[in-house]
Design an enzyme around this catalytic site. Structure first.
Site, PDB file in Angstrom:
ATOM      1  N   TYR A 192       0.820  -1.211   0.000  1.00 38.78           N
ATOM      2  CA  TYR A 192       0.000   0.000   0.000  1.00 38.78           C
ATOM      3  C   TYR A 192       0.852   1.258   0.000  1.00 38.78           C
ATOM      4  CZ  TYR A 192      -3.085  -3.702   1.662  1.00 38.78           C
ATOM      5  OH  TYR A 192      -3.748  -4.898   1.799  1.00 38.78           O
ATOM      6  N   TYR A 242     -14.030  -7.002   3.843  1.00 42.46           N
ATOM      7  CA  TYR A 242     -12.694  -7.132   3.236  1.00 42.46           C
ATOM      8  C   TYR A 242     -12.268  -8.586   3.360  1.00 42.46           C
ATOM      9  CZ  TYR A 242      -7.639  -6.969   2.670  1.00 42.46           C
ATOM     10  OH  TYR A 242      -6.362  -7.213   2.241  1.00 42.46           O
ATOM     11  N   ASP A 277     -15.121 -16.078   7.010  1.00 47.70           N
ATOM     12  CA  ASP A 277     -13.724 -15.628   6.908  1.00 47.70           C
ATOM     13  C   ASP A 277     -13.216 -15.236   8.299  1.00 47.70           C
ATOM     14  OD1 ASP A 277     -11.361 -14.289   6.534  1.00 47.70           O
ATOM     15  OD2 ASP A 277     -12.121 -12.861   5.052  1.00 47.70           O
ATOM     16  N   LYS A 309      -3.411 -15.998   9.226  1.00 47.14           N
ATOM     17  CA  LYS A 309      -2.772 -15.020  10.111  1.00 47.14           C
ATOM     18  C   LYS A 309      -2.220 -15.649  11.387  1.00 47.14           C
ATOM     19  CE  LYS A 309      -4.985 -10.729   8.500  1.00 47.14           C
ATOM     20  NZ  LYS A 309      -3.810 -10.052   7.959  1.00 47.14           N
TER      21      LYS A 309
END
Length: 429
Positions: A17, A144, A245, A274
């Site tokens: 980003y 997201y 998710d 993660k």
């Protein structure tokens, strides 16, 4: 790490980003231990981000390190096509232990975004095997699910991260984001938008995909568990698979081992990543039911058409197994309770600050939503100067610290945020 290294980084290394012309500053970290990151000048800073949700037991955890060292003596990697190994089997045994009995078929992936891609491909192949061509997914706004293309297509199309690609992505269905927030009164009207979309498109929807309770990069919103319960009911009614998710929220972050437990539901496909390895290395998994797995396997291809090179990586599986063993000792529950208590104590009073729109705390997540966009470059320099690592985005300053953080360090993170709010230079008006 010297200035020459930093100059090289500036000229040649593209960070996430960020721009290659005018990049945000990158702070050189040379080591990490516990909750601290060590800069190249020797200064230690408190990590408030768990390296994007993942390092839940802190850096250089002795047990996780040992699991990697023990495994690397045997083998660091072997292909998973036509081969299996003890590390993968042990990990999958652990995953079966900690997830609902209904979820018994595990596909090991190599990153969170890939786990989402796999879940979506599973849904497509499931319907193909049943003789139907369903290509549409239903989700909610402010979501997201990752930065790969299919994952982006079910993330909020208006989200600034992905809006550049909106004309290139498949078009899916987006219900209004839930308005009823976690811990407040449920309103049945909240599910109406979702209800209408699933009813009108029931023959076209391959699956519903949701972040449970906590929406991440889409705005760090916490929604009412009843919403997720209603989504599960509607998916059951129309016989549409539900993908949950848990890549960010899984493994205790919200106060439950998995956030979907707040709604007392079971998904048809579960995505994790993660914190799966305690932040030691990349690994994810997509876990589904025997019905979905067997339906796909009986389809035209007679198999599931996906196979990442590093899926089932022995090193990653070994450290993930040890990470789950640590979690099974249940110390995390008290850790999360303590973090939540301090975050509420220190952050909730900031609700009265003139630059603050909203404060949200759930488990080991604390969110300060500001009224104005944040100048990331300036505020991060301030954070580093004051000995903390916090990475805001857009209008949000949020904390997701390692579970092992001590009371003093957590209070310092919150105090530095409070001080930053008083500085007009850190906001774009």
């Amino acid at each position: 790490m010297n200035q020459s290294d930093l100059n090289f980084d500036f000229k040649h290394i593209w960070h996430p980003y960020s721009s290659m012309i005018n990049p945000l500053p990158c702070y050189p970290i040379i080591s990490a231990k516990g909750i601290h990151l060590k800069l190249n000048n020797g200064k230690k800073i408190i990590d408030g981000m768990s390296s994007w949700w993942s390092v839940i037991h802190g850096y250089n955890n002795a047990r996780l390190n040992k699991s990697l060292k023990d495994q690397i003596k045997k083998m660091s990697h072997v292909m998973f096509g036509g081969i299996t190994h003890p590390s993968a089997i042990l990990l999958c045994r652990k995953l079966i232990e900690i997830t609902p009995k209904k979820l018994e078929c595990i596909f090991l992936c190599d990153s969170g975004s890939v786990a989402i891609e796999v879940a979506m491909k599973m849904s497509l192949q499931y319907w193909q095997a049943l003789g139907e061509k369903r290509c549409t997914f239903l989700t909610i706004r402010n979501g997201y699910h990752g930065d790969t293309f299919f994952a982006m297509s079910v993330s909020d199309p208006a989200n600034s991260i992905h809006s550049l690609y909106s004309t290139l992505l498949p078009t899916h269905l987006f219900a209004n984001a839930p308005k009823c927030v976690f811990g407040e009164t449920w309103n049945e009207k909240d599910i109406y938008s979702f209800d209408i979309l699933i009813k009108e498109n029931k023959s076209d929807i391959a699956a519903v995909i949701m972040e449970p309770i906590v929406q991440g990069v889409g705005g760090m919103k916490f929604y009412h568990p009843k919403y997720l319960e209603k989504v599960r009911y509607l998916c059951n009614h129309y016989k549409i698979p539900l993908i949950i998710d848990e890549i960010a929220t899984g493994f205790g972050r919200t106060g439950k081992l998995f956030a979907y437990e707040y709604a007392n539901i079971i998904p048809d496909i579960l995505c994790i990543g993660k914190a799966l390895t305690g932040g030691m290395m990349s690994l994810s998994a997509t876990i589904t039911t025997k019905n979905i797995a067997h339906t796909i396997s009986n389809g035209k291809a007679n198999c599931f058409m996906h196979g990442p090179t590093f899926m089932g990586n022995p090193l990653a599986c070994a450290v993930a197994t040890e990470n789950i063993s640590i979690l099974q000792e249940k110390k995390w529950k008290k850790q999360i309770f303590n973090i939540e208590s301090i975050l509420k104590l220190k952050l909730l009073p900031l609700q009265q600050h003139p630059k603050v729109l909203n404060i949200r705390v759930l488990g080991a997540i604390g969110v300060v939503e500001c009224l104005y966009k944040i100048n990331i470059k300036r505020i991060q320099f301030f954070f580093i100067k004051h000995g903390v690592w916090i990475r805001p985005f857009n209008k949000l300053i949020y904390l997701i610290p390692p579970y092992i953080i001590d009371q003093y360090s957590l209070k310092k993170l919150a105090d530095v945020i409070s001080e930053a709010l008083d500085n007009d230079n850190f906001f774009i008006y």
